[in-house]
Design a protein around this motif. Sequence first.
Motif, PDB file in Angstrom:
ATOM      1  N   LEU A   1      19.403  17.923  -7.622  1.00 45.09           N
ATOM      2  CA  LEU A   1      20.603  18.669  -7.265  1.00 45.09           C
ATOM      3  C   LEU A   1      21.110  19.561  -8.390  1.00 45.09           C
ATOM      4  O   LEU A   1      21.921  20.456  -8.153  1.00 45.09           O
ATOM      5  N   GLY A   2      20.642  19.340  -9.599  1.00 46.17           N
ATOM      6  CA  GLY A   2      21.157  20.089 -10.725  1.00 46.17           C
ATOM      7  C   GLY A   2      20.281  21.226 -11.186  1.00 46.17           C
ATOM      8  O   GLY A   2      20.539  21.842 -12.204  1.00 46.17           O
ATOM      9  N   THR A   3      19.206  21.521 -10.455  1.00 46.21           N
ATOM     10  CA  THR A   3      18.295  22.600 -10.824  1.00 46.21           C
ATOM     11  C   THR A   3      18.260  23.635  -9.707  1.00 46.21           C
ATOM     12  O   THR A   3      19.027  23.577  -8.751  1.00 46.21           O
ATOM     13  N   SER A   4      17.325  24.576  -9.833  1.00 43.30           N
ATOM     14  CA  SER A   4      17.202  25.646  -8.835  1.00 43.30           C
ATOM     15  C   SER A   4      16.276  25.265  -7.692  1.00 43.30           C
ATOM     16  O   SER A   4      15.710  26.138  -7.034  1.00 43.30           O
ATOM     17  N   MET A   5      16.108  23.979  -7.442  1.00 43.37           N
ATOM     18  CA  MET A   5      15.265  23.547  -6.335  1.00 43.37           C
ATOM     19  C   MET A   5      15.949  23.873  -5.011  1.00 43.37           C
ATOM     20  O   MET A   5      17.151  24.124  -4.943  1.00 43.37           O
ATOM     21  N   ALA A   6      15.133  23.853  -3.943  1.00 44.66           N
ATOM     22  CA  ALA A   6      15.650  24.240  -2.622  1.00 44.66           C
ATOM     23  C   ALA A   6      16.787  23.339  -2.184  1.00 44.66           C
ATOM     24  O   ALA A   6      17.731  23.781  -1.529  1.00 44.66           O
ATOM     25  N   GLU A   7      16.719  22.025  -2.537  1.00 45.45           N
ATOM     26  CA  GLU A   7      17.763  21.091  -2.120  1.00 45.45           C
ATOM     27  C   GLU A   7      19.120  21.480  -2.691  1.00 45.45           C
ATOM     28  O   GLU A   7      20.146  21.359  -2.005  1.00 45.45           O
ATOM     29  N   ALA A   8      19.129  21.946  -3.944  1.00 46.78           N
ATOM     30  CA  ALA A   8      20.391  22.326  -4.569  1.00 46.78           C
ATOM     31  C   ALA A   8      20.957  23.588  -3.948  1.00 46.78           C
ATOM     32  O   ALA A   8      22.176  23.724  -3.779  1.00 46.78           O
ATOM     33  N   ASN A   9      20.095  24.523  -3.585  1.00 46.17           N
ATOM     34  CA  ASN A   9      20.569  25.787  -3.005  1.00 46.17           C
ATOM     35  C   ASN A   9      21.028  25.624  -1.559  1.00 46.17           C
ATOM     36  O   ASN A   9      21.961  26.295  -1.121  1.00 46.17           O
ATOM     37  N   ARG A  10      20.376  24.731  -0.838  1.00 44.49           N
ATOM     38  CA  ARG A  10      20.744  24.546   0.574  1.00 44.49           C
ATOM     39  C   ARG A  10      21.781  23.441   0.767  1.00 44.49           C
ATOM     40  O   ARG A  10      22.266  23.245   1.887  1.00 44.49           O
ATOM     41  N   ASN A  11      22.057  22.666  -0.308  1.00 43.32           N
ATOM     42  CA  ASN A  11      22.959  21.513  -0.196  1.00 43.32           C
ATOM     43  C   ASN A  11      22.472  20.550   0.881  1.00 43.32           C
ATOM     44  O   ASN A  11      23.253  20.031   1.691  1.00 43.32           O
ATOM     45  N   ARG A  12      21.154  20.303   0.875  1.00 48.10           N
ATOM     46  CA  ARG A  12      20.551  19.440   1.884  1.00 48.10           C
ATOM     47  C   ARG A  12      19.324  18.752   1.279  1.00 48.10           C
ATOM     48  O   ARG A  12      18.469  19.410   0.675  1.00 48.10           O
ATOM     49  N   ILE A  13      19.259  17.431   1.415  1.00 44.36           N
ATOM     50  CA  ILE A  13      18.114  16.641   0.951  1.00 44.36           C
ATOM     51  C   ILE A  13      17.484  15.970   2.160  1.00 44.36           C
ATOM     52  O   ILE A  13      18.193  15.440   3.020  1.00 44.36           O
ATOM     53  N   GLU A  14      16.161  15.983   2.220  1.00 42.92           N
ATOM     54  CA  GLU A  14      15.451  15.411   3.367  1.00 42.92           C
ATOM     55  C   GLU A  14      14.490  14.321   2.899  1.00 42.92           C
ATOM     56  O   GLU A  14      13.736  14.520   1.947  1.00 42.92           O
ATOM     57  N   PHE A  15      14.533  13.167   3.595  1.00 40.71           N
ATOM     58  CA  PHE A  15      13.597  12.073   3.379  1.00 40.71           C
ATOM     59  C   PHE A  15      12.983  11.716   4.737  1.00 40.71           C
ATOM     60  O   PHE A  15      13.404  10.754   5.386  1.00 40.71           O
TER      61      PHE A  15
ATOM     62  N   LYS B   1      -0.695  14.313  -3.016  1.00 38.00           N
ATOM     63  CA  LYS B   1      -0.925  15.645  -3.563  1.00 38.00           C
ATOM     64  C   LYS B   1      -0.715  16.713  -2.493  1.00 38.00           C
ATOM     65  O   LYS B   1      -0.097  17.758  -2.734  1.00 38.00           O
ATOM     66  N   VAL B   2      -1.234  16.445  -1.280  1.00 36.13           N
ATOM     67  CA  VAL B   2      -1.077  17.405  -0.184  1.00 36.13           C
ATOM     68  C   VAL B   2       0.389  17.569   0.179  1.00 36.13           C
ATOM     69  O   VAL B   2       0.869  18.682   0.418  1.00 36.13           O
ATOM     70  N   ARG B   3       1.150  16.447   0.219  1.00 36.53           N
ATOM     71  CA  ARG B   3       2.574  16.536   0.526  1.00 36.53           C
ATOM     72  C   ARG B   3       3.310  17.360  -0.518  1.00 36.53           C
ATOM     73  O   ARG B   3       4.205  18.141  -0.188  1.00 36.53           O
ATOM     74  N   LYS B   4       2.931  17.191  -1.788  1.00 31.06           N
ATOM     75  CA  LYS B   4       3.556  17.973  -2.847  1.00 31.06           C
ATOM     76  C   LYS B   4       3.240  19.457  -2.676  1.00 31.06           C
ATOM     77  O   LYS B   4       4.109  20.322  -2.845  1.00 31.06           O
ATOM     78  N   GLU B   5       1.971  19.772  -2.327  1.00 29.79           N
ATOM     79  CA  GLU B   5       1.598  21.170  -2.116  1.00 29.79           C
ATOM     80  C   GLU B   5       2.369  21.771  -0.950  1.00 29.79           C
ATOM     81  O   GLU B   5       2.810  22.925  -1.009  1.00 29.79           O
ATOM     82  N   LEU B   6       2.543  20.987   0.119  1.00 36.69           N
ATOM     83  CA  LEU B   6       3.308  21.472   1.267  1.00 36.69           C
ATOM     84  C   LEU B   6       4.761  21.727   0.881  1.00 36.69           C
ATOM     85  O   LEU B   6       5.371  22.707   1.324  1.00 36.69           O
TER      86      LEU B   6
ATOM     87  N   ASP C   1       5.801  22.538  -2.115  1.00 42.16           N
ATOM     88  CA  ASP C   1       5.811  23.750  -2.936  1.00 42.16           C
ATOM     89  C   ASP C   1       5.722  25.003  -2.067  1.00 42.16           C
ATOM     90  O   ASP C   1       6.416  25.998  -2.307  1.00 42.16           O
ATOM     91  N   VAL C   2       4.852  24.947  -1.039  1.00 43.60           N
ATOM     92  CA  VAL C   2       4.717  26.093  -0.132  1.00 43.60           C
ATOM     93  C   VAL C   2       6.025  26.328   0.624  1.00 43.60           C
ATOM     94  O   VAL C   2       6.478  27.467   0.799  1.00 43.60           O
ATOM     95  N   LYS C   3       6.651  25.229   1.050  1.00 42.70           N
ATOM     96  CA  LYS C   3       7.919  25.332   1.767  1.00 42.70           C
ATOM     97  C   LYS C   3       8.985  25.982   0.892  1.00 42.70           C
ATOM     98  O   LYS C   3       9.730  26.861   1.337  1.00 42.70           O
ATOM     99  N   ASN C   4       9.044  25.542  -0.368  1.00 45.29           N
ATOM    100  CA  ASN C   4      10.012  26.130  -1.293  1.00 45.29           C
ATOM    101  C   ASN C   4       9.704  27.600  -1.554  1.00 45.29           C
ATOM    102  O   ASN C   4      10.605  28.438  -1.638  1.00 45.29           O
ATOM    103  N   SER C   5       8.403  27.925  -1.668  1.00 43.88           N
ATOM    104  CA  SER C   5       8.007  29.315  -1.904  1.00 43.88           C
ATOM    105  C   SER C   5       8.407  30.195  -0.727  1.00 43.88           C
ATOM    106  O   SER C   5       8.931  31.301  -0.899  1.00 43.88           O
ATOM    107  N   LEU C   6       8.161  29.692   0.499  1.00 45.96           N
ATOM    108  CA  LEU C   6       8.543  30.461   1.687  1.00 45.96           C
ATOM    109  C   LEU C   6      10.055  30.637   1.758  1.00 45.96           C
ATOM    110  O   LEU C   6      10.550  31.687   2.191  1.00 45.96           O
ATOM    111  N   TYR C   7      10.789  29.609   1.337  1.00 51.44           N
ATOM    112  CA  TYR C   7      12.253  29.706   1.344  1.00 51.44           C
ATOM    113  C   TYR C   7      12.713  30.828   0.437  1.00 51.44           C
ATOM    114  O   TYR C   7      13.565  31.652   0.803  1.00 51.44           O
ATOM    115  N   TRP C   8      12.126  30.903  -0.775  1.00 50.14           N
ATOM    116  CA  TRP C   8      12.526  31.960  -1.707  1.00 50.14           C
ATOM    117  C   TRP C   8      12.100  33.324  -1.204  1.00 50.14           C
ATOM    118  O   TRP C   8      12.817  34.322  -1.390  1.00 50.14           O
ATOM    119  N   LYS C   9      10.916  33.413  -0.564  1.00 52.53           N
ATOM    120  CA  LYS C   9      10.475  34.698  -0.017  1.00 52.53           C
ATOM    121  C   LYS C   9      11.410  35.160   1.099  1.00 52.53           C
ATOM    122  O   LYS C   9      11.764  36.340   1.188  1.00 52.53           O
TER     123      LYS C   9
END
Length: 369
Positions: free
Chosen positions: A46-60, A273-278, A280-288
């Motif tokens: 929540l304290g960095t520029s990750m997608a969760e901090a920008n969207r104010n939403r965490i998913e498990f 590893k695949v979940r982490k890559e997904l 990362d891709v999700k975060n990349s698409l969010y920024w795009k």
Amino acid sequence: MSPTPKRIRSQSPDVIVAVGEGESMQEFECYKLALSFASPYLDAMLGTSMAEANRNRIEFPDKDPEEWKRLYNFIDPSVIVDANYCATMDDDVAMKLTPWFHEFQMESFVGKCDAVLSEKVVGLSKKRGDDEYNTDFWKKSNNSPERRTNYDSLIQLLHLASLYDLEKTKRETEGFIKFVGSSLLGETIDLFTIDAVKTLVQLSLPLEELEGNEETQFVSRGKLTVYWELLMGTGLLLQSLGGLSRNHLCTEVISPIAYTLMRCEAERAEAKKVRKELTDVKNSLYWKDLKVKRVNDLHAQTKAELNRVNHSLTLKEAEVQRAWFPSGHSILFLRFPYDIFYPQPLQMNSLQCKSRSSVMEMPRDHYYS
């Protein structure tokens, strides 16, 4: 009159935690401050520029909503201020929340779970004192169903303690396994089923095969080498699997178990590893998407500004027309496309022509003559 300052306790929750997936998914309104102080893991999220901090939403998506509800009860600032409220940490809660606390690096709560579960081990193992147990309870002559139930629960606790570094629980369970697997082996061999042996082998992974001996031998290189030494050194493994020879045991039983478990570990690592890559891709698409939205907004602002400038120029042209031509005369505005002046009537009365085709084109040199 200055406005009344808003109290911190009256502030609303500022982050959504979505737990589960599909129809079972639930959303919980939480406080960032509470999550950040309770967990370094969530604080970093929540304290960095990750997608969760920008969207104010965490998913498990792979977790249980009811377990999250229990976890948040321990840190929810809206309830822990009540002196009469105390979230209960019993053995059932400890077993369910230990994976959460360990993943979120909540060390104090991991310690509480360890203390609760180590006490449970003492109760289940019928421990009377230092390295002393109720021998009569664990003998085969005791036909009570509680004997088998307690043993299975202890194996489950051993597995949990090994995965999440519960040192007290692991130490208590280790002492019990040594007791029933050495000094009382003849009376407890029926407890060591193939499933129990598989669990002990899994806790001893990885195994290293030693070469240069007449018979195949494996040495544990895992965290719990004592269990493998117990299995191989006391004959427990041989007796529990029907008296197979050591060579046949290693080649036909231990190798397949060990290799299968190793393959499962590799598959789990690959899936992680695949979940982490997904992610990362999700975060990349969010920024795009965010960049595209910003470009579109900028384009709309530029277009609006261009329209405003064009409108302003039109008003300026009208003012120039009125200043240079008296009222009642034919007012022509001359433009200069393609090196030819095209007079365009801006104001006309009933005596003037009303179509563009009736206006004569004037060459450039004629205009300047």
